[in-house]
Motif scaffolding. Sequence first.
Motif, short mmCIF file in Angstrom:
data_model
loop_
_atom_site.label_atom_id
_atom_site.label_comp_id
_atom_site.label_asym_id
_atom_site.label_seq_id
_atom_site.Cartn_x
_atom_site.Cartn_y
_atom_site.Cartn_z
N ALA A 134 0.79 -1.18 -0.03
CA ALA A 134 0.02 -0.03 -0.02
C ALA A 134 0.78 1.25 0.11
O ALA A 134 1.89 1.10 0.56
N VAL A 135 0.32 2.32 -0.34
CA VAL A 135 1.01 3.64 -0.58
C VAL A 135 0.50 4.53 0.29
O VAL A 135 -0.73 4.77 0.36
N VAL A 136 1.39 5.40 0.97
CA VAL A 136 0.99 6.51 1.71
C VAL A 136 1.48 7.72 0.81
O VAL A 136 2.56 8.19 0.78
N TYR A 137 0.52 8.63 0.67
CA TYR A 137 0.77 9.70 -0.27
C TYR A 137 1.16 11.19 0.87
O TYR A 137 0.40 11.28 1.72
N ALA A 138 1.50 12.34 0.00
CA ALA A 138 1.61 13.45 0.61
C ALA A 138 0.46 14.11 0.95
O ALA A 138 0.14 15.11 1.83
N ASP A 139 -0.61 13.92 -0.07
CA ASP A 139 -2.05 14.45 -0.14
C ASP A 139 -3.12 13.49 -0.43
O ASP A 139 -2.55 12.41 -0.64
N ASP A 140 -4.29 13.86 -0.56
CA ASP A 140 -5.36 12.94 -0.42
C ASP A 140 -5.73 12.66 -2.07
O ASP A 140 -6.92 12.78 -2.32
N ASN A 141 -4.64 12.32 -2.76
CA ASN A 141 -4.83 12.06 -4.32
C ASN A 141 -3.80 11.28 -4.77
O ASN A 141 -2.69 11.16 -4.35
N ASP A 142 -4.23 10.48 -5.91
CA ASP A 142 -3.04 9.42 -6.63
C ASP A 142 -1.95 10.45 -7.21
O ASP A 142 -0.89 9.71 -7.51
N GLU A 143 -2.43 11.62 -7.61
CA GLU A 143 -1.30 12.45 -8.01
C GLU A 143 0.02 12.98 -7.21
O GLU A 143 0.73 13.64 -7.55
N ALA A 144 -0.34 12.86 -5.72
CA ALA A 144 0.53 13.36 -4.78
C ALA A 144 1.60 12.73 -4.75
O ALA A 144 1.75 11.47 -5.23
N PRO A 145 2.81 13.45 -4.27
CA PRO A 145 3.92 12.65 -4.16
C PRO A 145 3.96 11.48 -3.21
O PRO A 145 3.22 11.55 -2.07
N VAL A 146 4.58 10.48 -3.57
CA VAL A 146 4.35 8.94 -2.69
C VAL A 146 5.65 9.31 -1.42
O VAL A 146 6.71 9.72 -1.50
N LEU A 147 5.13 9.15 -0.05
CA LEU A 147 5.85 9.46 0.89
C LEU A 147 6.70 8.12 1.24
O LEU A 147 7.87 7.94 1.53
N PHE A 148 5.77 6.91 1.47
CA PHE A 148 6.57 5.62 1.50
C PHE A 148 5.52 4.43 1.13
O PHE A 148 4.22 4.79 1.12
N SER A 149 5.87 3.26 0.87
CA SER A 149 5.14 2.02 0.90
C SER A 149 5.11 1.44 2.22
O SER A 149 6.10 1.34 2.88
N VAL A 150 3.84 0.59 2.21
CA VAL A 150 3.83 -0.08 3.62
C VAL A 150 3.15 -1.44 3.30
O VAL A 150 2.43 -1.66 2.50
N ASP A 151 3.63 -2.33 4.06
CA ASP A 151 3.36 -3.73 3.83
C ASP A 151 2.35 -4.20 4.56
O ASP A 151 1.87 -3.54 5.78
N LYS A 152 1.58 -5.10 4.10
CA LYS A 152 0.45 -5.68 4.80
C LYS A 152 0.68 -5.98 6.28
O LYS A 152 1.75 -6.50 6.58
N GLY A 153 -0.25 -5.64 7.22
CA GLY A 153 0.00 -5.91 8.63
C GLY A 153 0.72 -4.70 9.60
O GLY A 153 0.53 -5.12 10.68
N VAL A 154 1.18 -3.76 8.92
CA VAL A 154 1.69 -2.76 9.37
C VAL A 154 0.52 -1.82 10.16
O VAL A 154 -0.33 -1.45 9.65
#
Length: 146
Positions: free
Chosen positions: A93-113
């Motif tokens: 899953a991906v965490v973005y800087a803002d609430d849309n797919d076009e925002a910069p990606v801050l980090f990816s996170v694995d299942k269970g985190v």
Amino acid sequence: MLVHRLAAATLLLCATAAQAYDFKTVGAAPVILYDAPSLKGNKLYVAPRGMPVEIVVSYGEWVKVRDYTGDMAWTEARNLSAKRAVVVRNPKAVVYADDNDEAPVLFSVDKGVVLELVDPQVSAWIKVRHKDGVTGYIKATDVWGI
């Protein structure tokens, strides 16, 4: 008669859909989860600090909870905190800087985190914080606990 049945069924469905889920997190210390609402029950597993759980039923000082895998167990209500967290349920899953797919990606996170829920307002995106302090937005469909 058929109209009354349809109206009753519609009301029942609306009431079910409007039901709010009650989520809490395991408090400051890990807790043992039991198969019954008693310290004499069989110990099932230890839930780590900060793990989100859904309250299914309350019974005196005990609550039956469901975890993100769907397992249910009992714990004392005092072991839980109102602080909210979510568990990532989709791999990468991906965490973005803002609430849309076009925002910069801050980090990816694995299942269970486990991520802290920063803003309890639920929409297509939710604001979360990683334990390292980075705050961003993740799709609500990528997490459990809201």
